[in-house]
Motif scaffolding. Sequence first.
Motif, mmCIF file in Angstrom:
data_model
loop_
_atom_site.group_PDB
_atom_site.id
_atom_site.type_symbol
_atom_site.label_atom_id
_atom_site.label_comp_id
_atom_site.label_asym_id
_atom_site.label_seq_id
_atom_site.Cartn_x
_atom_site.Cartn_y
_atom_site.Cartn_z
ATOM 1 N N LEU A 134 -8.961 9.181 1.676
ATOM 2 C CA LEU A 134 -9.076 8.932 3.112
ATOM 3 C C LEU A 134 -9.413 10.177 3.915
ATOM 4 C CD1 LEU A 134 -6.057 6.512 3.658
ATOM 5 C CD2 LEU A 134 -8.467 5.928 3.281
ATOM 6 N N ALA A 143 -11.040 7.307 -9.471
ATOM 7 C CA ALA A 143 -11.736 6.044 -9.178
ATOM 8 C C ALA A 143 -11.229 4.834 -9.967
ATOM 9 C CB ALA A 143 -13.240 6.224 -9.381
ATOM 10 N N THR A 174 0.827 -1.196 0.000
ATOM 11 C CA THR A 174 0.000 0.000 0.000
ATOM 12 C C THR A 174 0.865 1.252 0.000
ATOM 13 O OG1 THR A 174 -1.703 -1.188 1.239
ATOM 14 C CG2 THR A 174 -1.850 1.199 1.240
ATOM 15 N N GLU A 187 -4.956 6.915 -0.565
ATOM 16 C CA GLU A 187 -4.370 5.579 -0.451
ATOM 17 C C GLU A 187 -4.456 4.895 -1.808
ATOM 18 O OE1 GLU A 187 -5.243 2.645 2.917
ATOM 19 O OE2 GLU A 187 -6.385 1.820 1.237
ATOM 20 N N LYS A 205 -8.248 5.227 -2.632
ATOM 21 C CA LYS A 205 -9.231 5.651 -1.635
ATOM 22 C C LYS A 205 -8.888 7.065 -1.201
ATOM 23 C CE LYS A 205 -9.789 1.029 0.318
ATOM 24 N NZ LYS A 205 -9.581 0.212 1.522
#
Length: 100
Positions: A36, A29, A2, A58, A34
């Motif tokens: 956050l 997208a 990540t 993220e 994400k």
Amino acid sequence: MTAYVVAKLTITDPNTYASYGNGFMAAFAPFGGKLLAVDEAPEVIEGEWRCTRTVLLEFPSKAVMRAWYTSPAYQDIVRHRFAASTADIVLLEGFALPAA
């Protein structure tokens, strides 16, 4: 592993920046990222935090983040951010705890 992006932005032209914001999620997208946090007034625990907006993103990996950042869809809208703000942006690799 990540990966995270921390962006400290100072928005100088909200109307032009809105053009960036309006297209952001459509460009973001498809890369599985994400959003956050977006905060106009984060609580400063230590030091100074001079900006008008802080963003935390993220991504599944650094490679995916780079693919998003260089994608035609993002490059089409990022020009609005460049015209309407200054930014300090970093890419961080996630941390995996060592096995006990």
